[in-house]
Each structure stands twice: as structure tokens, then as C-alpha cells.
Design a protein around this motif. Structure first.
Motif, PDB file in Angstrom:
ATOM      1  N   SER A  85     -14.725 -16.017  15.882  1.00  0.00           N
ATOM      2  CA  SER A  85     -13.955 -14.850  15.436  1.00  0.00           C
ATOM      3  C   SER A  85     -13.838 -13.750  16.480  1.00  0.00           C
ATOM      4  O   SER A  85     -13.207 -12.733  16.237  1.00  0.00           O
ATOM      5  CB  SER A  85     -14.583 -14.287  14.159  1.00  0.00           C
ATOM      6  N   SER A 126      -5.813 -13.951   9.768  1.00  0.00           N
ATOM      7  CA  SER A 126      -6.118 -12.728  10.503  1.00  0.00           C
ATOM      8  C   SER A 126      -4.866 -11.919  10.797  1.00  0.00           C
ATOM      9  O   SER A 126      -3.782 -12.473  11.021  1.00  0.00           O
ATOM     10  CB  SER A 126      -6.780 -13.123  11.821  1.00  0.00           C
ATOM     11  N   SER A 127      -5.050 -10.590  10.891  1.00  0.00           N
ATOM     12  CA  SER A 127      -3.936  -9.749  11.335  1.00  0.00           C
ATOM     13  C   SER A 127      -3.605 -10.004  12.804  1.00  0.00           C
ATOM     14  O   SER A 127      -2.534  -9.623  13.277  1.00  0.00           O
ATOM     15  CB  SER A 127      -4.276  -8.269  11.118  1.00  0.00           C
ATOM     16  N   TYR A 150      -7.151 -16.905  20.181  1.00  0.00           N
ATOM     17  CA  TYR A 150      -7.692 -16.775  18.818  1.00  0.00           C
ATOM     18  C   TYR A 150      -6.549 -16.634  17.806  1.00  0.00           C
ATOM     19  O   TYR A 150      -6.495 -17.339  16.796  1.00  0.00           O
ATOM     20  CB  TYR A 150      -8.620 -15.553  18.739  1.00  0.00           C
ATOM     21  N   ASN A 179      -8.836  -5.991  10.092  1.00  0.00           N
ATOM     22  CA  ASN A 179     -10.221  -5.826  10.579  1.00  0.00           C
ATOM     23  C   ASN A 179     -11.158  -5.407   9.442  1.00  0.00           C
ATOM     24  O   ASN A 179     -10.838  -4.492   8.686  1.00  0.00           O
ATOM     25  CB  ASN A 179     -10.262  -4.773  11.687  1.00  0.00           C
ATOM     26  N   ARG A 185     -21.966  -6.138  10.884  1.00  0.00           N
ATOM     27  CA  ARG A 185     -21.004  -6.555  11.908  1.00  0.00           C
ATOM     28  C   ARG A 185     -21.727  -6.993  13.187  1.00  0.00           C
ATOM     29  O   ARG A 185     -22.723  -6.363  13.596  1.00  0.00           O
ATOM     30  CB  ARG A 185     -20.086  -5.360  12.208  1.00  0.00           C
ATOM     31  N   GLU A 188     -20.852  -7.565  19.267  1.00  0.00           N
ATOM     32  CA  GLU A 188     -19.816  -7.711  20.293  1.00  0.00           C
ATOM     33  C   GLU A 188     -18.509  -7.048  19.861  1.00  0.00           C
ATOM     34  O   GLU A 188     -17.632  -6.781  20.676  1.00  0.00           O
ATOM     35  CB  GLU A 188     -19.594  -9.192  20.643  1.00  0.00           C
ATOM     36  N   VAL A 190     -16.052  -3.975  18.508  1.00  0.00           N
ATOM     37  CA  VAL A 190     -16.076  -2.620  19.035  1.00  0.00           C
ATOM     38  C   VAL A 190     -16.774  -1.615  18.111  1.00  0.00           C
ATOM     39  O   VAL A 190     -17.489  -0.723  18.572  1.00  0.00           O
ATOM     40  CB  VAL A 190     -14.646  -2.150  19.422  1.00  0.00           C
ATOM     41  N   LYS A 193     -20.539  -2.048  18.327  1.00  0.00           N
ATOM     42  CA  LYS A 193     -20.956  -1.700  19.690  1.00  0.00           C
ATOM     43  C   LYS A 193     -21.050  -0.174  19.803  1.00  0.00           C
ATOM     44  O   LYS A 193     -21.992   0.367  20.385  1.00  0.00           O
ATOM     45  CB  LYS A 193     -19.925  -2.260  20.681  1.00  0.00           C
ATOM     46  N   GLY A 217     -13.454  -0.752  26.463  1.00  0.00           N
ATOM     47  CA  GLY A 217     -12.171  -1.120  27.066  1.00  0.00           C
ATOM     48  C   GLY A 217     -11.076  -0.173  26.608  1.00  0.00           C
ATOM     49  O   GLY A 217     -11.148   1.044  26.840  1.00  0.00           O
ATOM     50  N   ALA A 221      -6.279   1.434  21.485  1.00  0.00           N
ATOM     51  CA  ALA A 221      -5.933   0.380  20.509  1.00  0.00           C
ATOM     52  C   ALA A 221      -6.134   0.927  19.102  1.00  0.00           C
ATOM     53  O   ALA A 221      -7.114   1.631  18.835  1.00  0.00           O
ATOM     54  CB  ALA A 221      -6.812  -0.844  20.731  1.00  0.00           C
ATOM     55  N   ARG A 223      -6.435   0.098  14.973  1.00  0.00           N
ATOM     56  CA  ARG A 223      -6.763  -0.970  14.038  1.00  0.00           C
ATOM     57  C   ARG A 223      -6.795  -0.432  12.606  1.00  0.00           C
ATOM     58  O   ARG A 223      -7.058   0.753  12.373  1.00  0.00           O
ATOM     59  CB  ARG A 223      -8.139  -1.568  14.363  1.00  0.00           C
ATOM     60  N   ARG A 302      -8.332  -6.678  27.625  1.00  0.00           N
ATOM     61  CA  ARG A 302      -7.963  -8.069  27.349  1.00  0.00           C
ATOM     62  C   ARG A 302      -6.730  -8.472  28.150  1.00  0.00           C
ATOM     63  O   ARG A 302      -5.898  -7.599  28.463  1.00  0.00           O
ATOM     64  CB  ARG A 302      -7.693  -8.232  25.851  1.00  0.00           C
ATOM     65  N   GLU A 305      -3.139  -7.418  24.976  1.00  0.00           N
ATOM     66  CA  GLU A 305      -3.750  -6.613  23.899  1.00  0.00           C
ATOM     67  C   GLU A 305      -2.820  -6.534  22.683  1.00  0.00           C
ATOM     68  O   GLU A 305      -1.590  -6.503  22.833  1.00  0.00           O
ATOM     69  CB  GLU A 305      -4.041  -5.199  24.444  1.00  0.00           C
TER      70      GLU A 305
HETATM   71  O1  G4F Z   1     -13.628  -5.160  17.459  1.00  0.00           O
HETATM   72  P1  G4F Z   1     -12.684  -6.030  18.170  1.00  0.00           P
HETATM   73  O2  G4F Z   1     -13.279  -6.977  19.142  1.00  0.00           O
HETATM   74  O3  G4F Z   1     -11.822  -6.750  17.053  1.00  0.00           O
HETATM   75  P2  G4F Z   1     -10.378  -7.452  17.067  1.00  0.00           P
HETATM   76  O4  G4F Z   1     -10.048  -7.986  18.406  1.00  0.00           O
HETATM   77  O5  G4F Z   1      -9.408  -6.490  16.475  1.00  0.00           O
HETATM   78  O6  G4F Z   1     -10.595  -8.692  16.085  1.00  0.00           O
HETATM   79  C1  G4F Z   1     -11.259  -8.557  14.836  1.00  0.00           C
HETATM   80  O7  G4F Z   1     -10.322  -8.344  13.819  1.00  0.00           O
HETATM   81  C2  G4F Z   1      -9.403  -9.421  13.593  1.00  0.00           C
HETATM   82  C3  G4F Z   1      -8.468  -8.994  12.480  1.00  0.00           C
HETATM   83  O8  G4F Z   1      -7.467  -8.168  13.023  1.00  0.00           O
HETATM   84  C4  G4F Z   1     -10.157 -10.680  13.246  1.00  0.00           C
HETATM   85  F1  G4F Z   1      -9.304 -11.705  13.018  1.00  0.00           F
HETATM   86  C5  G4F Z   1     -11.094 -11.024  14.376  1.00  0.00           C
HETATM   87  O9  G4F Z   1     -11.845 -12.178  14.054  1.00  0.00           O
HETATM   88  C6  G4F Z   1     -12.043  -9.842  14.589  1.00  0.00           C
HETATM   89  O10 G4F Z   1     -12.830  -9.684  13.440  1.00  0.00           O
HETATM   90  O11 G4F Z   1     -11.619  -5.145  18.982  1.00  0.00           O
HETATM   91  C7  G4F Z   1     -10.871  -4.135  18.341  1.00  0.00           C
HETATM   92  C8  G4F Z   1     -10.106  -3.349  19.396  1.00  0.00           C
HETATM   93  C9  G4F Z   1      -9.330  -4.215  20.382  1.00  0.00           C
HETATM   94  O12 G4F Z   1      -8.074  -3.656  20.582  1.00  0.00           O
HETATM   95  C10 G4F Z   1     -10.130  -4.134  21.673  1.00  0.00           C
HETATM   96  O13 G4F Z   1      -9.378  -4.294  22.861  1.00  0.00           O
HETATM   97  O14 G4F Z   1     -11.024  -2.613  20.181  1.00  0.00           O
HETATM   98  C11 G4F Z   1     -10.666  -2.733  21.548  1.00  0.00           C
HETATM   99  N1  G4F Z   1     -11.861  -2.485  22.368  1.00  0.00           N
HETATM  100  C12 G4F Z   1     -12.007  -1.451  23.229  1.00  0.00           C
HETATM  101  N2  G4F Z   1     -13.181  -1.537  23.848  1.00  0.00           N
HETATM  102  C13 G4F Z   1     -12.952  -3.250  22.418  1.00  0.00           C
HETATM  103  C14 G4F Z   1     -13.805  -2.643  23.356  1.00  0.00           C
HETATM  104  N3  G4F Z   1     -13.317  -4.365  21.742  1.00  0.00           N
HETATM  105  C15 G4F Z   1     -14.537  -4.902  21.997  1.00  0.00           C
HETATM  106  N4  G4F Z   1     -14.923  -5.990  21.295  1.00  0.00           N
HETATM  107  N5  G4F Z   1     -15.397  -4.346  22.922  1.00  0.00           N
HETATM  108  C16 G4F Z   1     -15.069  -3.217  23.636  1.00  0.00           C
HETATM  109  O15 G4F Z   1     -15.830  -2.738  24.462  1.00  0.00           O
END
Ligand code: G4F
Length: 343
Positions: A85, A126-127, A150, A179, A185, A188, A190, A193, A217, A221, A223, A302, A305
Motif C-alpha cells: 500500500s 484507492s483514490s 501502485y 486516504n 498508521r 512510512e 506522511v 511520519k 517531500g 500535495a 489529500r 515522487r 505526483e
Molecule cells: O502518506 P502518503 O505516502 O500516502 P499516499 O501516497 O497518498 O497513499 C495513501 O493513500 C492512498 C489513497 O489515496 C492509498 F491507496 C495508499 O495505499 C496510501 O494509503 O503520501 C501522501 C502525500 C503524497 O503526495 C506524498 O508525496 O504526502 C506527500 N509527502 C510529502 N512528504 C510524503 C512525504 N509522503 C511520504 N510518504 N513521506 C514523505 O516524507
């Protein structure tokens, strides 16, 4: 007693699903787990003594283990929350994502078709399937435009669910989950973290110790974040519908990563707090007095994005009579409070 297999039970939303089924339904639950050298059962430890809960072994990458479980249990419900995921990892392990998130679904449906065709099947969509969105809020009509391996693996799984439903008259659905976060949670992602990082910084500041800033990062973004526990009731309601239909689960609000950071610092209630952001893009930094507490590291960007996600949950609200119970504000407060308490 009816039987349900739930996969992904050691993870966040799978463990909430099991809690829901054991508390509110009269269903016997088989939690499918993948054998790891170090077991990660912390979210289900408290459920193991429940006589209606059993653990079985299944690996999404192993067709034999999927078939063996389904043939033996012949479940009335199958809820698939197991998946790779973490979107960020999917560029590094794309084949693995397709094997688990797509082929795993195909093997489950084939096995259900052979051994228990009346079983009601749910797969977590997933969205991320919407990807580079062309309008907001996204609804069930929005096209699939995934931006990551993914996202593509989930779109492919959706097509498989549809084909098996149409071809074999199976009750098979794939909800679109935006999300969903919580105190459980994975670190890893965001949100966790951020809250875990801030809890450590608070501890360091209040005890007069030094600390490293949190490196993130893309701060811009956006969500649509909900509490994971809010989604499991809706998943169950989807399986109790007269006819199989996909629904979209979302909060209907969107917030940036930066907003999440700001709110989490607010609820951390660090003594003599005084923050200010400086710079922009890769140079953007959040300072606590003269010390950086958050900075951007492009290594967390990423390759492609998804900039904005915002879901329209109105159909689920109307048909399933479902509502979220945790606001964005409470979600952030609960997560940061939990991480501070855990330290
Ligand atoms: O928390 P994320 O890694 O979640 P992401 O990519 O939105 O995916 C989650 O939600 C999806 C549903 O929309 C699920 F299907 C999936 O399995 C998962 O649960 O990242 C959220 C946002 C992204 O835009 C990412 O680029 O946060 C941004 N971000 C900024 N800095 C970061 C970071 N993400 C992560 N993981 N780590 C960072 O340091």
C-alpha cells in the motif's frame, strides 16, 4: 454462523475491520496473515482470545495459499485489505505491486468462483486510481488516470473485479478508499511520519536536548484524509447491499501536507512555541525559534505526483446511510496526542 475471511489484519484498516466484525456482527472471522520472520501482531493481539477470531496463513503472492484457505473455509464474505500500500515504494518494486495488488485479487476471485460462488467479495480500491485528476471533487464517474505503479495495479484489479462480477455473476465490489489514517498508521506514510517526528521533537525541546528536523517531500500535495475506523462500517454496508456496487469513501475535504504539519504542531502544545516558515519549494523550512523543525528533502519527491485528491462521498452517504465521525482536526489531534503519550 457465517464466516468472513479478512486479509491485511495486521495492518491499520484490516485490524479495525476485524474489531468491527467481532463487535457488531455475528460473523466468525478468519484473519489472514502473511508469515514474517518477526511477527507484527500488535494491532490484533487484543483480539486473539476472542473465540470468534482465528488466524490463518495466506500470502497474496502465493496462489496455493489463497486457494487452500478459500477451499477449506468456504467463506460467506471475503474482505481484501492486504496489499502493498505504500505508493512511494511502488516505483522501486513495480512487479511486486502487480503480483500482490492485482494478481492476488485474480487468484482470490478464481478460487471463490470455484469453491464458494455465493461469497460476497470486497477489494480495497484507492483514490490513487484517479491520479492526475481532471475535476474535483472526484466521483464514481471520474476516469482512471493513475500516476504510480501502485495506482495502476489498483486500476487493473478493478477491471478484474468487474470482469469476474459480469462473467460469473459474483457479488464482487471494489470501493474507492481515499486516504485513511489513524494512531495505527505505518510510519512510512506522511501523516504518521509527521506526528511521530513532532512527538520526538517536543520531547527533545522540553528536555533541553538537540534534535534533527523532520525531512519531507512535497509539502503542497493535497489529500482527502479520514480516520481509518470510519471506513470499515461502510465496507460492511457495501457487502450487505442487494446488488454489488462500487462506492467511494472520502471525507469531502482536502488539506495540504503543510496544513497537516501546522495543525500537528499546534496540538503538540510545545512550550513557548513560536514557529515560522521561510523559503519555498526545495528551500522551504519551518523554524521553531531559530531551529529548523521541518525541511524539504527532494529524495522524498515522487517520479510522478498526485497533486490533489478530494472525494465526493455523497452516494455512500445516501445509499449506505454512512457518515464520517472524525473530522480532519480531530484526526490530527488524536494522532499527535497518541504519539506523545507513547513516547
Ligand atoms: O502518506 P502518503 O505516502 O500516502 P499516499 O501516497 O497518498 O497513499 C495513501 O493513500 C492512498 C489513497 O489515496 C492509498 F491507496 C495508499 O495505499 C496510501 O494509503 O503520501 C501522501 C502525500 C503524497 O503526495 C506524498 O508525496 O504526502 C506527500 N509527502 C510529502 N512528504 C510524503 C512525504 N509522503 C511520504 N510518504 N513521506 C514523505 O516524507
Amino acid at each position: 454462523m457465517k464466516k468472513a475471511i479478512v486479509t491485511g489484519v495486521t495492518g491499520q484498516v484490516g485490524s479495525y475491520m476485524v474489531e468491527f466484525l467481532l463487535k457488531f456482527t455475528n460473523v466468525e472471522v478468519y484473519g489472514a496473515i502473511r508469515r514474517l520472520s518477526v511477527p507484527n501482531h500488535q494491532h490484533i493481539e487484543h483480539l486473539k482470545s476472542n473465540p470468534k477470531f482465528h488466524l490463518v496463513e495466506m500470502d497474496l503472492g502465493d496462489e496455493h495459499s489463497i486457494n487452500a484457505c478459500i477451499e477449506e473455509i468456504k467463506p460467506d464474505y471475503f474482505i481484501n485489505f492486504a496489499a502493498n500500500s505504500f505508493v512511494g515504494l511502488s516505483w522501486k518494486m513495480p512487479v511486486n505491486h502487480f503480483q500482490n495488488n492485482t494478481m492476488g485479487v485474480l487468484h482470490q476471485l478464481e478460487s471463490i468462483r470455484k469453491h464458494c460462488p455465493k461469497c460476497r467479495y470486497y477489494n480495497a480500491g484507492s483514490s490513487e486510481e484517479f491520479g492526475d485528476v481532471i475535476y474535483s471533487p472526484q466521483d464514481l464517474e471520474h476516469p482512471s488516470r493513475p500516476r504510480s505503479p501502485y495506482g495502476a495495479s489498483k486500476v487493473a484489479a478493478r477491471q478484474i473485479v468487474k470482469v469476474w462480477r459480469d462473467s460469473y455473476d459474483l457479488f464482487a465490489v471494489q470501493g474507492y478508499l481515499f486516504n485513511h489514517e489513524s494512531e495505527r498508521r505505518g510510519e512510512e506514510f506522511v501523516t504518521r511520519k509527521i506526528t511521530k517526528g513532532i512527538a520526538k521533537i517536543k520531547q527533545a525541546i522540553e528536555s533541553g536536548n538537540g534534535f534533527e528536523p523532520i525531512e519531507l517531500g512535497n509539502l503542497e500535495a493535497q489529500r482527502d484524509w479520514s480516520h481509518a475506523e470510519d471506513f470499515v462500517r461502510a465496507v460492511w454496508l457495501m457487502l450487505k447491499e442487494d446488488k454489488p456496487k462500487d462506492y467511494l469513501l472520502a471525507s469531502g475535504e482536502t488539506h495540504s501536507v503543510k496544513e497537516f504539519v501546522d495543525l500537528a504542531f499546534k496540538y503538540a502544545e510545545i512550550k513557548e512555541a513560536e514557529y515560522h516558515w521561510t523559503g519555498s519549494g526545495e528551500e522551504e523550512v519551518l523554524y521553531f525559534k531559530d531551529k529548523p523543525v521541518v525541511k524539504v528533502n527532494p529524495k522524498f519527491y515522487r517520479p510522478a505526483e498526485v497533486e490533489l485528491l478530494l472525494g465526493d462521498p455523497s452516494e455512500a452517504q445516501k445509499d449506505l446511510n454512512w457518515e464520517k465521525s472524525v473530522s480532519f482536526d480531530s484526526l490530527v489531534r488524536r494522532m499527535i496526542t497518541n504519539d506523545i503519550e507513547q513516547l
